[in-house]
Design an enzyme around this catalytic site. Structure first.
Site, PDB file in Angstrom:
ATOM      1  N   ASP A  20      46.618 -10.482  -7.219  1.00 44.66           N
ATOM      2  CA  ASP A  20      47.774 -10.991  -7.498  1.00 44.66           C
ATOM      3  C   ASP A  20      49.403  -9.761  -7.930  1.00 44.66           C
ATOM      4  O   ASP A  20      48.652  -9.032  -7.370  1.00 44.66           O
ATOM      5  CB  ASP A  20      47.984 -11.496  -8.909  1.00 44.66           C
ATOM      6  N   GLY A  21      50.852  -9.777  -6.939  1.00 41.35           N
ATOM      7  CA  GLY A  21      51.233  -9.220  -6.703  1.00 41.35           C
ATOM      8  C   GLY A  21      52.187  -8.603  -5.664  1.00 41.35           C
ATOM      9  O   GLY A  21      53.231  -7.916  -5.500  1.00 41.35           O
ATOM     10  N   ASN A  22      51.365  -9.257  -3.998  1.00 42.10           N
ATOM     11  CA  ASN A  22      52.229  -9.282  -3.228  1.00 42.10           C
ATOM     12  C   ASN A  22      53.682  -9.423  -3.373  1.00 42.10           C
ATOM     13  O   ASN A  22      53.765  -8.758  -2.405  1.00 42.10           O
ATOM     14  CB  ASN A  22      51.447 -10.459  -1.983  1.00 42.10           C
ATOM     15  N   ARG A  24      56.202  -9.545  -5.579  1.00 38.88           N
ATOM     16  CA  ARG A  24      56.569  -8.693  -6.281  1.00 38.88           C
ATOM     17  C   ARG A  24      56.422  -6.871  -5.681  1.00 38.88           C
ATOM     18  O   ARG A  24      57.607  -6.149  -5.881  1.00 38.88           O
ATOM     19  CB  ARG A  24      56.062  -8.471  -7.667  1.00 38.88           C
ATOM     20  N   TRP A  25      55.196  -6.765  -4.915  1.00 37.58           N
ATOM     21  CA  TRP A  25      55.025  -5.537  -4.148  1.00 37.58           C
ATOM     22  C   TRP A  25      56.323  -5.234  -2.974  1.00 37.58           C
ATOM     23  O   TRP A  25      57.033  -4.615  -2.634  1.00 37.58           O
ATOM     24  CB  TRP A  25      53.753  -5.315  -3.965  1.00 37.58           C
ATOM     25  N   HIS A  37      51.903  -9.641   1.701  1.00 39.29           N
ATOM     26  CA  HIS A  37      50.302 -10.146   2.413  1.00 39.29           C
ATOM     27  C   HIS A  37      50.382  -9.337   3.175  1.00 39.29           C
ATOM     28  O   HIS A  37      48.213  -9.198   3.022  1.00 39.29           O
ATOM     29  CB  HIS A  37      51.340 -12.034   2.179  1.00 39.29           C
ATOM     30  N   SER A  65      45.917 -20.516  -3.922  1.00 41.62           N
ATOM     31  CA  SER A  65      45.701 -21.146  -5.408  1.00 41.62           C
ATOM     32  C   SER A  65      46.036 -23.182  -4.603  1.00 41.62           C
ATOM     33  O   SER A  65      46.839 -23.139  -3.846  1.00 41.62           O
ATOM     34  CB  SER A  65      46.058 -20.937  -6.449  1.00 41.62           C
ATOM     35  N   LEU A 132      26.154  -8.006   1.534  1.00 41.80           N
ATOM     36  CA  LEU A 132      27.455  -8.839   0.495  1.00 41.80           C
ATOM     37  C   LEU A 132      28.030 -10.550   0.685  1.00 41.80           C
ATOM     38  O   LEU A 132      27.893 -10.047   1.775  1.00 41.80           O
ATOM     39  CB  LEU A 132      28.735  -7.734   0.083  1.00 41.80           C
ATOM     40  N   ARG A 188      41.948  -9.225 -12.201  1.00 38.58           N
ATOM     41  CA  ARG A 188      43.279  -9.901 -12.113  1.00 38.58           C
ATOM     42  C   ARG A 188      44.918  -9.057 -11.940  1.00 38.58           C
ATOM     43  O   ARG A 188      44.757  -8.138 -12.769  1.00 38.58           O
ATOM     44  CB  ARG A 188      44.215 -10.793 -13.272  1.00 38.58           C
ATOM     45  N   GLU A 207      33.206 -10.438 -17.882  1.00 38.01           N
ATOM     46  CA  GLU A 207      33.885  -9.404 -18.886  1.00 38.01           C
ATOM     47  C   GLU A 207      35.674  -9.541 -18.026  1.00 38.01           C
ATOM     48  O   GLU A 207      35.906  -9.901 -16.655  1.00 38.01           O
ATOM     49  CB  GLU A 207      33.679  -8.024 -18.374  1.00 38.01           C
TER      50      GLU A 207
END
Ligand code: IPE
Ligand code: IPE
Ligand code: MG
Length: 241
Positions: A20-22, A24-25, A37, A65, A132, A188, A207
């Site tokens: 999260d935060g693309n 606002r960045w 993005h 989402s 992975l 997050r 966690e």
């Protein structure tokens, strides 16, 4: 606080990230939201590389989402273009690194072009023994996933192929669209302390680490810090230890 005997000492096997935060960045840097993005996709590449290096089993990323469909059309289109671009650019590298890609969520809503790309990317990276597992949530919502599971299991019960008494936690996992059963560490970025409808069922004992930085500023060092902090956590799973 965890005492040293109870520390779990190991890196998490299955990690989830709410990137999260693309937006606002981008705003903070006087750029278009789509630039945020784009920068975010670059960070994904670096973190994947680090996860491979550290022997992480799976990385499950929240890319879009079910609620993100409510965003402006322009932004949604930019994200769609980025998904295609990212697949084109990163699949050869992922193949080389033996990273197995899997997309999940309501992928139908993204149209045929993206679905074909996803099909291609998954086929290209379909390793039996991957280094992975990289799972990408697209058009995913945890509540909807639970609704979908209830629907599918109910159908099986009515048709007689599943016995009501045989429904277990594992049944739920096997009918879920989420490729991983249990998340050990959920990160997050962006400063908000909420789950925003990500892996609701799978984070039962995760966690959770909330990082202030916006996703485009998140570095490999920040990621490794999270992994190291996880090592110091005492995971009790309800037991007295
Ligand atoms: C996360 O960044 C990426 C997506 C939801 C697609 P945001 O776009 O939510 O960034 P902020 O939270 O507005 O800063
Ligand atoms: C969560 O971020 C979704 C993704 C990172 C893809 P949002 O920005 O959509 O979540 P809210 O709106 O802050 O809860
Ligand atoms: Mg956000």
């Amino acid at each position: 606080m965890a005492d040293s005997q109870n520390n779990n000492k190991y890196y998490p096997k299955n990690i989830g990230i709410i990137m999260d935060g693309n937006g606002r960045w981008a705003i903070r840097n006087s750029l278009k939201i789509s630039e945020g993005h784009k920068k975010g996709v670059g960070v994904v590449r670096d973190i994947v590389e680090e996860a491979v290096k550290r022997g992480i089993q799976s990385l499950t990323l929240y890319a879009f989402s079910s609620e993100n469909w409510q965003r402006p059309k322009r932004e949604i289109n930019a994200i769609k273009r980025l998904v295609i671009e990212a697949i084109n650019e990163q699949v050869p590298e992922l193949k080389e690194k033996k990273v197995k890609l899997k997309f999940f969520g309501h992928l139908d809503d993204f149209g045929e072009k993206i679905q074909n790309k996803i099909f291609f990317a998954e086929n290209e990276t379909c390793f039996e023994e991957a280094k992975l597992n990289l799972n990408v949530a697209l058009g995913y919502g945890g509540q909807q996933d639970i609704v979908d599971i209830v629907y599918k299991v109910s159908e099986e019960v009515s048709s007689g192929s599943v016995n009501l008494k045989d429904i277990t936690k594992e049944t739920i996992n096997s009918y879920s669209s989420v490729p991983v059963d249990e998340i050990d560490l959920l990160i997050r970025t962006g400063g908000d302390k909420r789950i925003s409808n990500f892996l609701l069922y799978q984070i039962a004992y995760a966690e959770i680490m909330f990082i202030e930085k916006f996703w485009p500023d998140f570095t490999n060092k920040d990621f490794v810090n999270c992994l190291d902090n996880f090592k110091n956590v005492s995971r009790r799973f309800g037991k007295r230890i």
